[in-house]
Design a protein around this motif. Sequence first.
Motif, PDB file in Angstrom:
ATOM      1  N   ARG A 153      -0.950  13.358  -7.996  1.00 18.30           N
ATOM      2  CA  ARG A 153      -1.501  12.082  -7.534  1.00 18.30           C
ATOM      3  C   ARG A 153      -0.533  10.939  -7.811  1.00 18.30           C
ATOM      4  O   ARG A 153      -0.317  10.067  -6.969  1.00 18.30           O
ATOM      5  CB  ARG A 153      -2.844  11.803  -8.231  1.00 18.30           C
ATOM      6  CG  ARG A 153      -4.039  12.028  -7.372  1.00 18.30           C
ATOM      7  CD  ARG A 153      -5.331  11.552  -7.977  1.00 18.30           C
ATOM      8  NE  ARG A 153      -5.506  11.715  -9.404  1.00 18.30           N
ATOM      9  CZ  ARG A 153      -6.008  12.793 -10.004  1.00 18.30           C
ATOM     10  NH1 ARG A 153      -6.380  13.829  -9.285  1.00 18.30           N
ATOM     11  NH2 ARG A 153      -6.134  12.834 -11.308  1.00 18.30           N
ATOM     12  N   TYR A 154       0.071  10.923  -8.995  1.00 22.03           N
ATOM     13  CA  TYR A 154       1.016   9.868  -9.359  1.00 22.03           C
ATOM     14  C   TYR A 154       2.211   9.892  -8.402  1.00 22.03           C
ATOM     15  O   TYR A 154       2.611   8.855  -7.878  1.00 22.03           O
ATOM     16  CB  TYR A 154       1.482  10.039 -10.810  1.00 22.03           C
ATOM     17  CG  TYR A 154       2.531   9.041 -11.194  1.00 22.03           C
ATOM     18  CD1 TYR A 154       2.182   7.734 -11.522  1.00 22.03           C
ATOM     19  CD2 TYR A 154       3.877   9.385 -11.209  1.00 22.03           C
ATOM     20  CE1 TYR A 154       3.149   6.794 -11.853  1.00 22.03           C
ATOM     21  CE2 TYR A 154       4.845   8.460 -11.540  1.00 22.03           C
ATOM     22  CZ  TYR A 154       4.478   7.168 -11.862  1.00 22.03           C
ATOM     23  OH  TYR A 154       5.444   6.247 -12.175  1.00 22.03           O
ATOM     24  N   TRP A 155       2.791  11.075  -8.174  1.00 22.14           N
ATOM     25  CA  TRP A 155       3.938  11.169  -7.273  1.00 22.14           C
ATOM     26  C   TRP A 155       3.554  10.759  -5.860  1.00 22.14           C
ATOM     27  O   TRP A 155       4.315  10.062  -5.185  1.00 22.14           O
ATOM     28  CB  TRP A 155       4.510  12.583  -7.263  1.00 22.14           C
ATOM     29  CG  TRP A 155       5.293  12.942  -8.494  1.00 22.14           C
ATOM     30  CD1 TRP A 155       5.708  12.103  -9.494  1.00 22.14           C
ATOM     31  CD2 TRP A 155       5.739  14.231  -8.856  1.00 22.14           C
ATOM     32  NE1 TRP A 155       6.392  12.805 -10.443  1.00 22.14           N
ATOM     33  CE2 TRP A 155       6.425  14.122 -10.084  1.00 22.14           C
ATOM     34  CE3 TRP A 155       5.630  15.489  -8.282  1.00 22.14           C
ATOM     35  CZ2 TRP A 155       7.006  15.206 -10.724  1.00 22.14           C
ATOM     36  CZ3 TRP A 155       6.196  16.577  -8.915  1.00 22.14           C
ATOM     37  CH2 TRP A 155       6.883  16.436 -10.121  1.00 22.14           C
ATOM     38  N   ALA A 156       2.397  11.198  -5.372  1.00 20.94           N
ATOM     39  CA  ALA A 156       1.956  10.827  -4.026  1.00 20.94           C
ATOM     40  C   ALA A 156       1.814   9.312  -3.915  1.00 20.94           C
ATOM     41  O   ALA A 156       2.197   8.715  -2.899  1.00 20.94           O
ATOM     42  CB  ALA A 156       0.637  11.516  -3.691  1.00 20.94           C
ATOM     43  N   ASP A 157       1.279   8.689  -4.953  1.00 21.10           N
ATOM     44  CA  ASP A 157       1.171   7.220  -4.947  1.00 21.10           C
ATOM     45  C   ASP A 157       2.538   6.553  -4.908  1.00 21.10           C
ATOM     46  O   ASP A 157       2.713   5.526  -4.255  1.00 21.10           O
ATOM     47  CB  ASP A 157       0.403   6.718  -6.189  1.00 21.10           C
ATOM     48  CG  ASP A 157      -1.077   7.039  -6.117  1.00 21.10           C
ATOM     49  OD1 ASP A 157      -1.562   7.406  -5.022  1.00 21.10           O
ATOM     50  OD2 ASP A 157      -1.743   6.935  -7.158  1.00 21.10           O
ATOM     51  N   GLN A 158       3.517   7.126  -5.573  1.00 20.43           N
ATOM     52  CA  GLN A 158       4.861   6.568  -5.559  1.00 20.43           C
ATOM     53  C   GLN A 158       5.454   6.599  -4.167  1.00 20.43           C
ATOM     54  O   GLN A 158       6.115   5.653  -3.739  1.00 20.43           O
ATOM     55  CB  GLN A 158       5.783   7.316  -6.533  1.00 20.43           C
ATOM     56  CG  GLN A 158       5.348   7.243  -7.984  1.00 20.43           C
ATOM     57  CD  GLN A 158       5.119   5.832  -8.436  1.00 20.43           C
ATOM     58  OE1 GLN A 158       6.012   5.005  -8.392  1.00 20.43           O
ATOM     59  NE2 GLN A 158       3.897   5.535  -8.873  1.00 20.43           N
ATOM     60  N   ILE A 159       5.199   7.660  -3.434  1.00 20.97           N
ATOM     61  CA  ILE A 159       5.704   7.782  -2.064  1.00 20.97           C
ATOM     62  C   ILE A 159       5.030   6.753  -1.172  1.00 20.97           C
ATOM     63  O   ILE A 159       5.668   6.089  -0.374  1.00 20.97           O
ATOM     64  CB  ILE A 159       5.482   9.205  -1.532  1.00 20.97           C
ATOM     65  CG1 ILE A 159       6.365  10.192  -2.304  1.00 20.97           C
ATOM     66  CG2 ILE A 159       5.801   9.272  -0.029  1.00 20.97           C
ATOM     67  CD1 ILE A 159       6.021  11.638  -2.066  1.00 20.97           C
ATOM     68  N   ARG A 160       3.728   6.578  -1.317  1.00 24.38           N
ATOM     69  CA  ARG A 160       2.987   5.610  -0.493  1.00 24.38           C
ATOM     70  C   ARG A 160       3.499   4.199  -0.707  1.00 24.38           C
ATOM     71  O   ARG A 160       3.539   3.404   0.202  1.00 24.38           O
ATOM     72  CB  ARG A 160       1.503   5.690  -0.799  1.00 24.38           C
ATOM     73  CG  ARG A 160       0.857   6.887  -0.179  1.00 24.38           C
ATOM     74  CD  ARG A 160      -0.645   6.847  -0.299  1.00 24.38           C
ATOM     75  NE  ARG A 160      -1.113   8.215  -0.190  1.00 24.38           N
ATOM     76  CZ  ARG A 160      -1.669   8.886  -1.189  1.00 24.38           C
ATOM     77  NH1 ARG A 160      -1.868   8.328  -2.345  1.00 24.38           N
ATOM     78  NH2 ARG A 160      -2.050  10.121  -1.005  1.00 24.38           N
ATOM     79  N   TYR A 161       3.868   3.874  -1.954  1.00 22.60           N
ATOM     80  CA  TYR A 161       4.322   2.514  -2.252  1.00 22.60           C
ATOM     81  C   TYR A 161       5.704   2.230  -1.684  1.00 22.60           C
ATOM     82  O   TYR A 161       6.067   1.091  -1.480  1.00 22.60           O
ATOM     83  CB  TYR A 161       4.326   2.263  -3.761  1.00 22.60           C
ATOM     84  CG  TYR A 161       2.928   2.197  -4.335  1.00 22.60           C
ATOM     85  CD1 TYR A 161       1.919   1.472  -3.703  1.00 22.60           C
ATOM     86  CD2 TYR A 161       2.604   2.862  -5.498  1.00 22.60           C
ATOM     87  CE1 TYR A 161       0.643   1.412  -4.209  1.00 22.60           C
ATOM     88  CE2 TYR A 161       1.324   2.805  -6.040  1.00 22.60           C
ATOM     89  CZ  TYR A 161       0.350   2.075  -5.377  1.00 22.60           C
ATOM     90  OH  TYR A 161      -0.911   2.022  -5.885  1.00 22.60           O
ATOM     91  N   ILE A 162       6.465   3.243  -1.393  1.00 24.91           N
ATOM     92  CA  ILE A 162       7.802   3.059  -0.830  1.00 24.91           C
ATOM     93  C   ILE A 162       7.707   2.497   0.584  1.00 24.91           C
ATOM     94  O   ILE A 162       8.478   1.673   1.008  1.00 24.91           O
ATOM     95  CB  ILE A 162       8.596   4.382  -0.848  1.00 24.91           C
ATOM     96  CG1 ILE A 162       8.901   4.784  -2.284  1.00 24.91           C
ATOM     97  CG2 ILE A 162       9.871   4.251  -0.025  1.00 24.91           C
ATOM     98  CD1 ILE A 162       9.501   6.174  -2.410  1.00 24.91           C
ATOM     99  N   TYR A 163       6.722   2.936   1.341  1.00 26.47           N
ATOM    100  CA  TYR A 163       6.614   2.563   2.766  1.00 26.47           C
ATOM    101  C   TYR A 163       5.718   1.415   2.908  1.00 26.47           C
ATOM    102  O   TYR A 163       4.894   0.938   3.042  1.00 26.47           O
ATOM    103  CB  TYR A 163       6.159   3.750   3.593  1.00 26.47           C
ATOM    104  CG  TYR A 163       7.115   4.910   3.462  1.00 26.47           C
ATOM    105  CD1 TYR A 163       8.359   4.843   4.042  1.00 26.47           C
ATOM    106  CD2 TYR A 163       6.783   6.025   2.715  1.00 26.47           C
ATOM    107  CE1 TYR A 163       9.250   5.897   3.908  1.00 26.47           C
ATOM    108  CE2 TYR A 163       7.664   7.074   2.576  1.00 26.47           C
ATOM    109  CZ  TYR A 163       8.897   7.012   3.178  1.00 26.47           C
ATOM    110  OH  TYR A 163       9.778   8.041   3.049  1.00 26.47           O
TER     111      TYR A 163
END
Length: 170
Positions: A160-170
Amino acid sequence: MSIQESGLKVPADAAAGKGYIGSYLEALSLVERLHRLLLDVIKDEFERVGILEINAVQALLLFNIGDNEVTAGELKSRGYYQGSNVSYNLKKLVEMGYMHHQRCEIDRRSVRVRLTENGRMIRDTVSDLFERHADGLQSGDVLSVDGIDTITGTLKRVERYWADQIRYIY
């Protein structure tokens, strides 16, 4: 690989003892090694039973599809496989007769796949292997139900943490 070998800039206090960053890098390395080891375990099982025409990644793909009918995009969005890798392996599995494919009625660009009888036999071989391992881990007191639940919960939080990091990039 040591922290220094990874090329990551590590604070002096983390390099002196293991520290949080050291433990995190060790966990990342372990996840990567476990995935490669899982593929080796599947490959070894297939060699043992004389199934040599498909590789471990393809066998795991068949296992994960199971009784579902899916598109390559669905497999990618579930996070199982990388783009070109899944397309290549699906194409090979169709050519070898382990999967059926059919163009979607609604979106003709999309192809839906499902397992053939041969594909289900491969899925069952992997499933039997995983059942034997689960039994062995539990009966050998390697890992309790509570232990596996703790590991799973922890890995889901990291996911979940990693997925959130990806979402914040875009």
